[in-house]
Design an enzyme around this catalytic site. Structure first.
Site, PDB file in Angstrom:
ATOM      1  N   ASN A  26      -7.728   9.209  -6.295  1.00 25.64           N
ATOM      2  CA  ASN A  26      -6.385   9.964  -6.626  1.00 25.64           C
ATOM      3  C   ASN A  26      -6.920  11.249  -7.266  1.00 25.64           C
ATOM      4  O   ASN A  26      -8.095  11.462  -8.027  1.00 25.64           O
ATOM      5  CB  ASN A  26      -5.561   9.201  -7.346  1.00 25.64           C
ATOM      6  CG  ASN A  26      -4.481   8.768  -6.536  1.00 25.64           C
ATOM      7  OD1 ASN A  26      -3.808   9.496  -5.600  1.00 25.64           O
ATOM      8  ND2 ASN A  26      -4.071   7.271  -6.306  1.00 25.64           N
TER       9      ASN A  26
ATOM     10  N   GLU B 246       3.801  11.196  -0.707  1.00 23.18           N
ATOM     11  CA  GLU B 246       2.549  11.789  -1.329  1.00 23.18           C
ATOM     12  C   GLU B 246       1.844  13.142  -0.619  1.00 23.18           C
ATOM     13  O   GLU B 246       2.749  13.481   0.313  1.00 23.18           O
ATOM     14  CB  GLU B 246       1.320  10.554  -0.736  1.00 23.18           C
ATOM     15  CG  GLU B 246       1.107   9.677  -1.877  1.00 23.18           C
ATOM     16  CD  GLU B 246       0.188  10.245  -3.065  1.00 23.18           C
ATOM     17  OE1 GLU B 246       0.133  11.436  -3.101  1.00 23.18           O
ATOM     18  OE2 GLU B 246      -0.435   9.444  -4.022  1.00 23.18           O
TER      19      GLU B 246
ATOM     20  N   ASP C 294      -2.411   9.173 -11.015  1.00 27.39           N
ATOM     21  CA  ASP C 294      -2.117   9.172  -9.607  1.00 27.39           C
ATOM     22  C   ASP C 294      -2.537  10.663  -9.203  1.00 27.39           C
ATOM     23  O   ASP C 294      -3.627  11.113  -9.880  1.00 27.39           O
ATOM     24  CB  ASP C 294      -0.565   8.871  -9.241  1.00 27.39           C
ATOM     25  CG  ASP C 294      -0.592   8.507  -7.833  1.00 27.39           C
ATOM     26  OD1 ASP C 294      -0.801   9.186  -6.773  1.00 27.39           O
ATOM     27  OD2 ASP C 294      -0.074   7.349  -7.505  1.00 27.39           O
TER      28      ASP C 294
END
Length: 289
Positions: A145, A15, A196
């Site tokens: 997100n 991430e 996301d």
């Protein structure tokens, strides 16, 4: 289209990728394994830094210092030594939550999200940060997100992946603070995969990693779907503009929640990829810490 493996080190939950234009370096995190990874463009050796806590986003303050978004708040990181010093605590006394998605506004402030370590419903929030000041913008978020901003800083975007809705909100371009209420830009409920991480290019196009769908999608500022770029891993998590001219797109992925059979069927899960697409990227600003 094809994708090139930028780094074959497998992240449990890759991430928070970011590009340091001053050093031509890409950084990203493995949140669950408490690791920061860095790689010099284009084929430098990947350096893995073990961290004392979960972290998910990194920003440049100046040539010597970085700001790291962690499960206890913002830490200043010394580039030379890797030493972390707590700068501004955020939810530091809440053992249930950790940091997640975050992005710098063109002005140099930050929007940063928290979430439950087990994705507990409504346990997280999105905060605004600048020079040690913190304001809670949006409470009761489950999985924050898609935080990103229009090139002029007048529009902010974010998603709650649990809801699978992408919101937009008017912002003061000089501060990054919202000036209105969030409105729905894209309702992805009932469709394959979850919204996301996102990043917004110089034309205002929103590039969104679609978790569980092996792709990155491009959306116009009005929410129109423009194209989908395949990713050789099911769980794409966040894109970033990379390269000296910011014309390429890299994306982190994850193997979180996969059993042995799923891993065998998705051998590229957790790696960092360079996608075969040209973009009009823009650099992340230095932040005002």
């Amino acid at each position: 289209m094809s994708a090139t493996t930028l780094c074959d080190i497998v992240c449990h939950l890759g991430e928070g990728p970011t590009w340091d234009a001053a050093t031509n370096t890409v950084y990203w995190f493995d949140i669950l394994e408490r690791r920061l990874l860095e790689k010099a463009w284009p084929d430098g050796e990947t350096i893995v830094h073990d961290l004392p806590l979960m972290a998910s986003a990194l920003f440049r303050i100046d040539a010597q210092r970085q700001l790291v978004w962690t499960e206890t708040g913002f830490h200043v990181r010394d580039r030379a030594t890797g030493r972390l010093v707590l700068h501004t605590p955020v939810e530091a006394d809440n053992p249930v939550t950790r940091s997640n998605d975050a992005r710098a506004h063109p002005f140099g402030s930050i929007w940063a999200g928290t979430m439950g370590k087990k994705a507990e419903k409504h346990a997280g929030a999105i905060y605004w940060f600048r020079k040690g000041e913190v304001r809670r913008l949006f409470p009761d978020i489950t999985i924050p997100n898609s935080i990103c901003f229009s090139p002029d800083g007048a529009t902010g975007y974010f998603a709650d992946t649990d809801k699978n809705i992408l919101f937009r909100v008017a912002c003061d371009p000089d501060t990054g603070l919202p000036t209105g209420e969030p409105e729905v830009l894209l309702d992805h409920r009932g469709r394959k995969g979850g919204l996301d991480g996102s990043v917004c290019d110089a034309d205002g196009v929103i590039w969104n990693a679609r978790w569980g769908a092996s792709c990155v999608d491009a959306y116009a500022p009005d929410g129109t779907h423009l194209r989908s770029i395949p990713v050789p891993a099911t769980q794409a998590s966040c894109p970033v503009f990379v390269g000296p001219d910011l014309s390429r797109l890299a994306v982190t992925t994850a193997c979180e929640g996969m059993d042995e059979d799923a891993r065998r069927g998705d051998p590229g899960a957790g790696m960092l990829y360079l996608l075969d697409v040209e973009v009009k990227g823009r650099a992340e600003p230095d932040v005002l810490a």
